[in-house]
Design a protein around this motif. Structure first.
Motif, PDB file in Angstrom:
ATOM      1  N   VAL A 292       0.816  -1.050   0.172  1.00  0.00           N
ATOM      2  CA  VAL A 292      -0.029   0.071   0.013  1.00  0.00           C
ATOM      3  C   VAL A 292       0.855   1.317  -0.014  1.00  0.00           C
ATOM      4  O   VAL A 292       2.086   1.279   0.780  1.00  0.00           O
ATOM      5  CB  VAL A 292      -0.790  -0.026   1.193  1.00  0.00           C
ATOM      6  CG1 VAL A 292      -1.698   1.326   1.338  1.00  0.00           C
ATOM      7  CG2 VAL A 292      -1.772  -1.092   1.414  1.00  0.00           C
ATOM      8  N   ASP A 293       0.758   2.062  -0.673  1.00  0.00           N
ATOM      9  CA  ASP A 293       1.457   3.337  -0.730  1.00  0.00           C
ATOM     10  C   ASP A 293       0.853   4.311   0.063  1.00  0.00           C
ATOM     11  O   ASP A 293       1.868   5.234   0.397  1.00  0.00           O
ATOM     12  CB  ASP A 293       1.587   3.782  -2.392  1.00  0.00           C
ATOM     13  CG  ASP A 293       2.414   2.796  -3.111  1.00  0.00           C
ATOM     14  OD1 ASP A 293       3.541   2.800  -2.843  1.00  0.00           O
ATOM     15  OD2 ASP A 293       1.837   2.270  -4.082  1.00  0.00           O
ATOM     16  N   LEU A 294      -0.541   4.553   0.129  1.00  0.00           N
ATOM     17  CA  LEU A 294      -0.984   5.342   0.945  1.00  0.00           C
ATOM     18  C   LEU A 294      -2.091   4.882   1.610  1.00  0.00           C
ATOM     19  O   LEU A 294      -2.975   4.144   0.903  1.00  0.00           O
ATOM     20  CB  LEU A 294      -1.322   6.814   0.181  1.00  0.00           C
ATOM     21  CG  LEU A 294      -0.334   7.634  -0.330  1.00  0.00           C
ATOM     22  CD1 LEU A 294      -0.987   8.897  -1.007  1.00  0.00           C
ATOM     23  CD2 LEU A 294       0.692   8.132   0.859  1.00  0.00           C
TER      24      LEU A 294
ATOM     25  N   VAL B 186      -0.912  -5.151   2.625  1.00  0.00           N
ATOM     26  CA  VAL B 186       0.010  -4.721   3.881  1.00  0.00           C
ATOM     27  C   VAL B 186       0.589  -3.449   3.873  1.00  0.00           C
ATOM     28  O   VAL B 186       1.078  -2.891   2.940  1.00  0.00           O
ATOM     29  CB  VAL B 186       1.178  -5.752   3.771  1.00  0.00           C
ATOM     30  CG1 VAL B 186       2.101  -5.857   4.838  1.00  0.00           C
ATOM     31  CG2 VAL B 186       0.539  -7.328   3.477  1.00  0.00           C
ATOM     32  N   PHE B 187       0.589  -2.756   5.127  1.00  0.00           N
ATOM     33  CA  PHE B 187       1.036  -1.404   5.144  1.00  0.00           C
ATOM     34  C   PHE B 187       1.743  -1.169   6.522  1.00  0.00           C
ATOM     35  O   PHE B 187       1.533  -2.097   7.586  1.00  0.00           O
ATOM     36  CB  PHE B 187      -0.144  -0.248   4.855  1.00  0.00           C
ATOM     37  CG  PHE B 187      -1.290  -0.285   5.675  1.00  0.00           C
ATOM     38  CD1 PHE B 187      -1.986  -1.413   6.218  1.00  0.00           C
ATOM     39  CD2 PHE B 187      -1.235   1.017   6.409  1.00  0.00           C
ATOM     40  CE1 PHE B 187      -3.161  -1.019   7.117  1.00  0.00           C
ATOM     41  CE2 PHE B 187      -2.410   1.206   7.494  1.00  0.00           C
ATOM     42  CZ  PHE B 187      -3.262   0.110   7.687  1.00  0.00           C
ATOM     43  N   ASP B 188       2.348   0.142   6.630  1.00  0.00           N
ATOM     44  CA  ASP B 188       2.980   0.665   7.821  1.00  0.00           C
ATOM     45  C   ASP B 188       2.631   1.873   8.073  1.00  0.00           C
ATOM     46  O   ASP B 188       2.059   2.717   7.258  1.00  0.00           O
ATOM     47  CB  ASP B 188       4.293   0.031   8.041  1.00  0.00           C
ATOM     48  CG  ASP B 188       5.195   0.931   6.917  1.00  0.00           C
ATOM     49  OD1 ASP B 188       4.461   1.643   6.159  1.00  0.00           O
ATOM     50  OD2 ASP B 188       6.322   0.472   6.767  1.00  0.00           O
ATOM     51  N   ARG B 189       3.187   2.671   9.104  1.00  0.00           N
ATOM     52  CA  ARG B 189       2.684   3.960   9.459  1.00  0.00           C
ATOM     53  C   ARG B 189       3.308   4.881   8.388  1.00  0.00           C
ATOM     54  O   ARG B 189       2.425   6.008   8.149  1.00  0.00           O
ATOM     55  CB  ARG B 189       3.230   4.213  10.794  1.00  0.00           C
ATOM     56  CG  ARG B 189       4.689   4.382  10.926  1.00  0.00           C
ATOM     57  CD  ARG B 189       5.175   4.834  12.318  1.00  0.00           C
ATOM     58  NE  ARG B 189       5.138   3.623  13.324  1.00  0.00           N
ATOM     59  CZ  ARG B 189       5.860   3.546  14.436  1.00  0.00           C
ATOM     60  NH1 ARG B 189       6.512   4.566  14.810  1.00  0.00           N
ATOM     61  NH2 ARG B 189       5.800   2.522  14.943  1.00  0.00           N
ATOM     62  N   GLU B 190       3.987   4.576   7.783  1.00  0.00           N
ATOM     63  CA  GLU B 190       4.643   5.699   6.727  1.00  0.00           C
ATOM     64  C   GLU B 190       3.519   5.794   5.528  1.00  0.00           C
ATOM     65  O   GLU B 190       3.580   6.805   4.872  1.00  0.00           O
ATOM     66  CB  GLU B 190       6.009   5.140   6.077  1.00  0.00           C
ATOM     67  CG  GLU B 190       7.141   5.291   7.087  1.00  0.00           C
ATOM     68  CD  GLU B 190       8.388   5.200   6.264  1.00  0.00           C
ATOM     69  OE1 GLU B 190       8.463   5.893   5.061  1.00  0.00           O
ATOM     70  OE2 GLU B 190       9.345   4.675   6.909  1.00  0.00           O
ATOM     71  N   ALA B 191       2.708   4.947   5.205  1.00  0.00           N
ATOM     72  CA  ALA B 191       1.579   5.053   4.331  1.00  0.00           C
ATOM     73  C   ALA B 191       0.531   6.106   4.872  1.00  0.00           C
ATOM     74  O   ALA B 191      -0.256   6.577   4.132  1.00  0.00           O
ATOM     75  CB  ALA B 191       1.230   3.791   3.953  1.00  0.00           C
ATOM     76  N   LEU B 192       0.446   6.000   6.032  1.00  0.00           N
ATOM     77  CA  LEU B 192      -0.691   6.779   6.670  1.00  0.00           C
ATOM     78  C   LEU B 192      -1.006   8.342   6.269  1.00  0.00           C
ATOM     79  O   LEU B 192      -0.026   8.996   6.504  1.00  0.00           O
ATOM     80  CB  LEU B 192      -0.946   6.695   8.058  1.00  0.00           C
ATOM     81  CG  LEU B 192      -1.487   5.525   8.792  1.00  0.00           C
ATOM     82  CD1 LEU B 192      -1.204   5.106  10.134  1.00  0.00           C
ATOM     83  CD2 LEU B 192      -2.978   5.221   8.478  1.00  0.00           C
ATOM     84  N   LEU B 193      -2.047   8.699   5.724  1.00  0.00           N
ATOM     85  CA  LEU B 193      -2.445  10.090   5.509  1.00  0.00           C
ATOM     86  C   LEU B 193      -3.666  10.323   6.157  1.00  0.00           C
ATOM     87  O   LEU B 193      -4.477   9.641   6.436  1.00  0.00           O
ATOM     88  CB  LEU B 193      -2.434  10.416   4.037  1.00  0.00           C
ATOM     89  CG  LEU B 193      -1.045  10.697   3.181  1.00  0.00           C
ATOM     90  CD1 LEU B 193      -1.456  11.164   1.892  1.00  0.00           C
ATOM     91  CD2 LEU B 193      -0.114  11.566   3.847  1.00  0.00           C
TER      92      LEU B 193
ATOM     93  N   VAL C  15      10.433  -1.912   2.715  1.00  0.00           N
ATOM     94  CA  VAL C  15      10.258  -1.796   1.262  1.00  0.00           C
ATOM     95  C   VAL C  15      11.391  -1.036   0.536  1.00  0.00           C
ATOM     96  O   VAL C  15      11.685   0.049   1.151  1.00  0.00           O
ATOM     97  CB  VAL C  15       8.948  -0.992   1.280  1.00  0.00           C
ATOM     98  CG1 VAL C  15       8.592  -0.720  -0.311  1.00  0.00           C
ATOM     99  CG2 VAL C  15       7.617  -1.306   1.739  1.00  0.00           C
ATOM    100  N   ARG C  16      11.912  -1.526  -0.279  1.00  0.00           N
ATOM    101  CA  ARG C  16      12.888  -1.134  -1.155  1.00  0.00           C
ATOM    102  C   ARG C  16      12.806   0.361  -1.603  1.00  0.00           C
ATOM    103  O   ARG C  16      13.591   1.181  -1.493  1.00  0.00           O
ATOM    104  CB  ARG C  16      13.510  -2.171  -1.950  1.00  0.00           C
ATOM    105  CG  ARG C  16      14.976  -1.565  -2.518  1.00  0.00           C
ATOM    106  CD  ARG C  16      15.405  -2.344  -3.862  1.00  0.00           C
ATOM    107  NE  ARG C  16      15.185  -3.735  -3.750  1.00  0.00           N
ATOM    108  CZ  ARG C  16      15.004  -4.186  -4.903  1.00  0.00           C
ATOM    109  NH1 ARG C  16      14.993  -3.618  -6.262  1.00  0.00           N
ATOM    110  NH2 ARG C  16      14.531  -5.555  -5.089  1.00  0.00           N
ATOM    111  N   ARG C  17      11.622   0.351  -2.218  1.00  0.00           N
ATOM    112  CA  ARG C  17      11.330   1.748  -3.065  1.00  0.00           C
ATOM    113  C   ARG C  17       9.940   2.241  -2.526  1.00  0.00           C
ATOM    114  O   ARG C  17       9.352   1.638  -3.052  1.00  0.00           O
ATOM    115  CB  ARG C  17      11.583   1.491  -4.629  1.00  0.00           C
ATOM    116  CG  ARG C  17      13.071   1.394  -4.929  1.00  0.00           C
ATOM    117  CD  ARG C  17      12.902   1.432  -6.445  1.00  0.00           C
ATOM    118  NE  ARG C  17      12.219   0.431  -6.837  1.00  0.00           N
ATOM    119  CZ  ARG C  17      12.795  -0.711  -7.825  1.00  0.00           C
ATOM    120  NH1 ARG C  17      13.828  -0.519  -8.301  1.00  0.00           N
ATOM    121  NH2 ARG C  17      12.057  -1.896  -8.077  1.00  0.00           N
ATOM    122  N   ARG C  18      10.107   3.253  -1.826  1.00  0.00           N
ATOM    123  CA  ARG C  18       8.829   4.016  -1.479  1.00  0.00           C
ATOM    124  C   ARG C  18       8.515   4.905  -2.663  1.00  0.00           C
ATOM    125  O   ARG C  18       9.432   5.544  -3.226  1.00  0.00           O
ATOM    126  CB  ARG C  18       9.112   4.614  -0.376  1.00  0.00           C
ATOM    127  CG  ARG C  18       9.530   3.851   1.037  1.00  0.00           C
ATOM    128  CD  ARG C  18       8.289   3.510   1.924  1.00  0.00           C
ATOM    129  NE  ARG C  18       8.695   2.543   2.849  1.00  0.00           N
ATOM    130  CZ  ARG C  18       7.744   2.024   3.905  1.00  0.00           C
ATOM    131  NH1 ARG C  18       6.512   2.112   3.689  1.00  0.00           N
ATOM    132  NH2 ARG C  18       8.229   1.187   4.814  1.00  0.00           N
TER     133      ARG C  18
END
Ligand code: SF4
Lengths: 250, 473
Positions: free
Chosen positions: A144-146, A176-183, A246-249
């Motif tokens: 998931v990107d966002l 699957v996601f982590d906090r960096e995706a959260l907006l 993730v290698r490339r965000r």
């Protein structure tokens, strides 16, 4: 055949004839969208818990199921459990580099028929074969990107190792996601989209950005809400508290 | 049956709809539900009102530099490897799509719901050229199987019962199914899944075209938009020129109000941003991407009386609240676009003569303006249209004579007052309990479905004169 020049000329002629127009403005855009997004991300990283709670509410409201784990290693277990509960056998997944955790090896160990989609360009014949595999798969695992709290939306950018089918063809999608995706909001999504399109596209990026807000649905027969008409019937999101590699965000 | 059903006059079409008990019930349930969902969505979204104003301003600002934004869109689509085509009329748009189909050897085309391709009657043309068009939005699929036309912009098959759909699937697909929406939907899923995987051509409309990035944006709930833009080897998007918006920031504004207005959702399930053909390393995506920019009467309105209608997002909110649409449904309008905005779009595409009856299929109550996410003043343009029809002598002659006489009278105060007094005498045998229920002669058609308020015992003029006399005393 109408040419570009003729077409635009006609538009300009009519524009010249338009009488008394009200002054109007488009939405103000960030001047340095990448920097703006960086600042935003820093701010958001301090209140990601609130964002996650709001996301949880909205995601469930649109029919999604949220799972929370501490470490990335726990993700294959969640996927296996979801598959097991649905007596699903076949799983397709993004590869470890784009997903941030390798799930296929562990799923195969657990007796599932799991396949990681390739990251490099493959031949047309191989693309056709993989498409058939995806169409027959029961579960698709993607990154998931966002993740947008306000609307419960998952935003997924296509590209190398970022198969579009994995979130579309199987009847069960696990993201699957982590906090960096959260907006927090759609407005912030606007900033992210501006930043992503600022300058040349990175070569690994694909041509599609998909917003996914819950399972596929229709109400076209007597307004009765029905799930899974073309896309997945079920959408699960797995939140990884201590982050994904993730290698490339985007 | 994509040609409008215009053999019967509008009055009769509307009459048939009014006599159709099932349609009446279905319309009431559907429109009431949409109205409630929309209202709840905006009640829970206080910033919605400001966003509506902003969206309207963006549309207007874009229109004021339409050439600039379109050029930017074209350049960016081409930079990303797409092809852009220019269609002045519906025939040219069809020809462009057929050429692409022929050149790429396409045999089957899957379509995601698109009013623009309905408008140009693309399906018949494809079929005639040996390309099978398959509608993939469930509602559109149902009405395609039934050889009917959509009755609502966003819920094309609201006029059909689940029993009718089951019967249709039995007849057309040879599938025995219970009249259960869940079961029927799964049958459609299986049937259409095969088509998605087989089709050579994917055809879509476009909800937005983002100039700064060259992106075509599609909004669906079912996921067919994603299928159609990812699986076939060629993707053609047909987009009205007015759908261009400047930037992704603008897109975020529109997305926040579009689904809320249409179905009360915060966002539709899928919003797909398409940046041209498949890129290296991608598994899915078309090898070719084509954008067909469609004029078909739009460009003329940049300086025309229907300019405001170019801001329409096709959300359907104005249909649901319209007292006329709620009674007669989409088919009675007879053209691709139903409802209040449909009347204006029909006039835009086919000229004002095509709506000489429809221009009056509105009570001018203004409910549409209140519901419209971009606050399009539909009643103002309907009045404008009626005036134009009168000026061009397209309106029927009795109407022109009556209104002509009325206008003449209004300009002569003495005569006007006299005729009011005369009218009061003449109406005596007709008025009962403060209502005139039936007018004589051909005026009777006016009172067939409504009452006429009689001329007041004392007219405003008389009361005003009295007041003035009193004030002087
Ligand atoms: S006129 Fe307004 S309410 Fe009607 S469909 Fe267009 S945008 Fe929606």
């Amino acid at each position: 055949m109408t040419t570009r020049a003729e077409f635009l000329h006609r538009i300009r002629t009519e524009m010249g004839r338009a009488p008394g127009l009200v002054p109007s403005a488009t939405a103000p855009r960030p001047t340095r969208p990448r920097e703006r997004l960086e600042v935003l991300r820093r701010e958001l990283s301090e209140r990601w818990r609130e964002s996650l709670e709001r996301f949880a509410v909205e995601f469930e409201r649109v029919g999604g199921v949220l799972h929370r784990v501490g470490d990335a290693e726990e993700v294959p277990g969640v996927v296996a459990r979801i598959a097991g509960e649905r007596r699903a056998r076949s799983v397709i997944a993004w590869p470890g580099a784009t997903l941030g955790v390798d799930v296929t090896a562990s799923l195969v160990e657990r007796g599932l028929d799991a396949l990681a989609m390739p990251e490099a360009e493959v031949t047309p014949a191989e693309r056709a074969r993989l498409r058939a595999v995806a169409a027959a798969a029961d579960v698709g695992v993607t990154g998931v990107d966002l993740a947008v709290a306000e609307t419960g939306t998952l935003i997924v950018v296509s590209g190398a190792g970022r198969s579009r089918s994995a979130s579309l063809l199987p009847s069960c999608h696990v993201a699957v996601f982590d906090r960096e995706a959260l907006l927090e909001s759609l407005e912030q999504v606007g900033v992210a989209l501006e930043a992503w399109h600022d300058g040349d596209d990175p070569t690994w990026r694909g041509a599609a950005i998909n917003f996914i807000t819950g399972p596929s649905r229709t109400a076209d027969i007597e307004l009765t809400l029905t799930r899974g008409v073309h896309g997945p019937r079920e959408v699960h999101a797995v939140f990884v508290e201590r982050g994904l590699d993730v290698r490339r965000r985007v | 049956m994509s040609e409008p059903d215009l053999a019967t006059p509008f009055r009769e079409r509307a009459g048939q709809a009014l006599d159709d008990r099932f349609l009446q019930e279905a319309l009431t349930i559907a429109t009431t539900k949409f109205i409630t969902l929309r209202r709840e969505a905006f009640d829970a979204f206080p910033q919605g009102e400001a966003l509506r104003d902003q969206a309207r301003a963006i549309k207007e600002a874009t229109l004021q530099r339409l050439d600039h934004w379109l050029e930017m869109l074209i350049d960016n689509v081409e930079r990303r490897g797409g092809h852009v085509h220019y269609a002045t009329g519906a025939d040219e748009a069809r020809r462009i799509v057929l050429d692409i189909a022929r050149r790429t050897g396409a045999r089957m085309a899957v379509k995601s719901k698109s009013m623009a391709t309905e408008e140009i009657h693309l399906n018949d043309a494809l079929e005639a050229a040996g390309v099978t068009p398959v509608e993939t939005d469930l509602g559109e699929y149902i009405i395609q199987l039934a050889h009917e036309r959509p009755s609502h912009i966003i819920a094309p098959a609201i006029h059909k019962t689940k029993g009718q759909v089951a019967e249709l699937f039995r007849r057309e697909l040879n599938r025995d199914a219970a009249p259960d929406p869940e079961v029927l939907t799964q049958i459609a899923r299986a049937e259409l899944r095969q088509k998605f995987l087989q089709a050579d051509l994917g055809i879509t409309g476009a909800n937005f075209g983002v100039a700064e990035t060259g992106t075509v944006v599609l909004v669906t709930n079912e996921g067919n938009g994603r299928m159609v833009t990812s699986l076939p080897r060629v993707h053609v998007a047909v987009m009205g020129v007015e759908k261009v918006i400047p930037s992704m920031t603008d897109l975020a504004v529109f997305l926040a109000i579009l689904a809320r207005s249409a179905t009360g959702q915060k966002l539709s399930v899928y919003t797909s941003l398409v940046n041209g053909p498949r890129r290296g390393g991608e598994l899915e995506g078309p090898e070719e991407f084509h954008l067909v920019l469609l004029d078909n009467g739009r460009i003329r309105q940049i300086a025309g009386p229907l300019r405001e209608a170019l801001s329409c997002l096709r959300c359907g909110a104005c249909l649901n609240v319209c007292p006329v649409y709620r009674q007669i449904g989409g088919h009675a309008y007879g053209y691709t676009y139903p409802g209040p905005i449909g009347i204006l779009l029909t006039a835009m595409l086919n000229g004002p003569g095509s709506v000489k009856d429809l221009a009056h299929a509105s009570s001018l109550c203004g409910a549409c303006v209140d519901a419209c996410p971009v606050r399009i003043d539909i009643p103002r343009m309907l009045i404008e249209l009626r005036r134009e029809l009168d000026e061009q002598r397209i309106a029927p002659w009795p109407e022109r004579v009556v209104f002509g006489a009325f206008a003449w009278l209004l300009q002569r105060p003495a005569l006007y007052r006299l005729s009011a007094r005369l009218g009061r005498l003449l109406q005596r045998p007709l008025a009962r309990n403060g209502r005139i229920r039936r007018l004589p002669l051909f005026f009777g058609s006016w009172t067939r479905t409504r009452d006429l308020p009689p001329i007041a015992a004392r007219t405003f003029h008389e009361r005003w004169a009295e007041l003035e006399r009193e004030a002087r005393r």
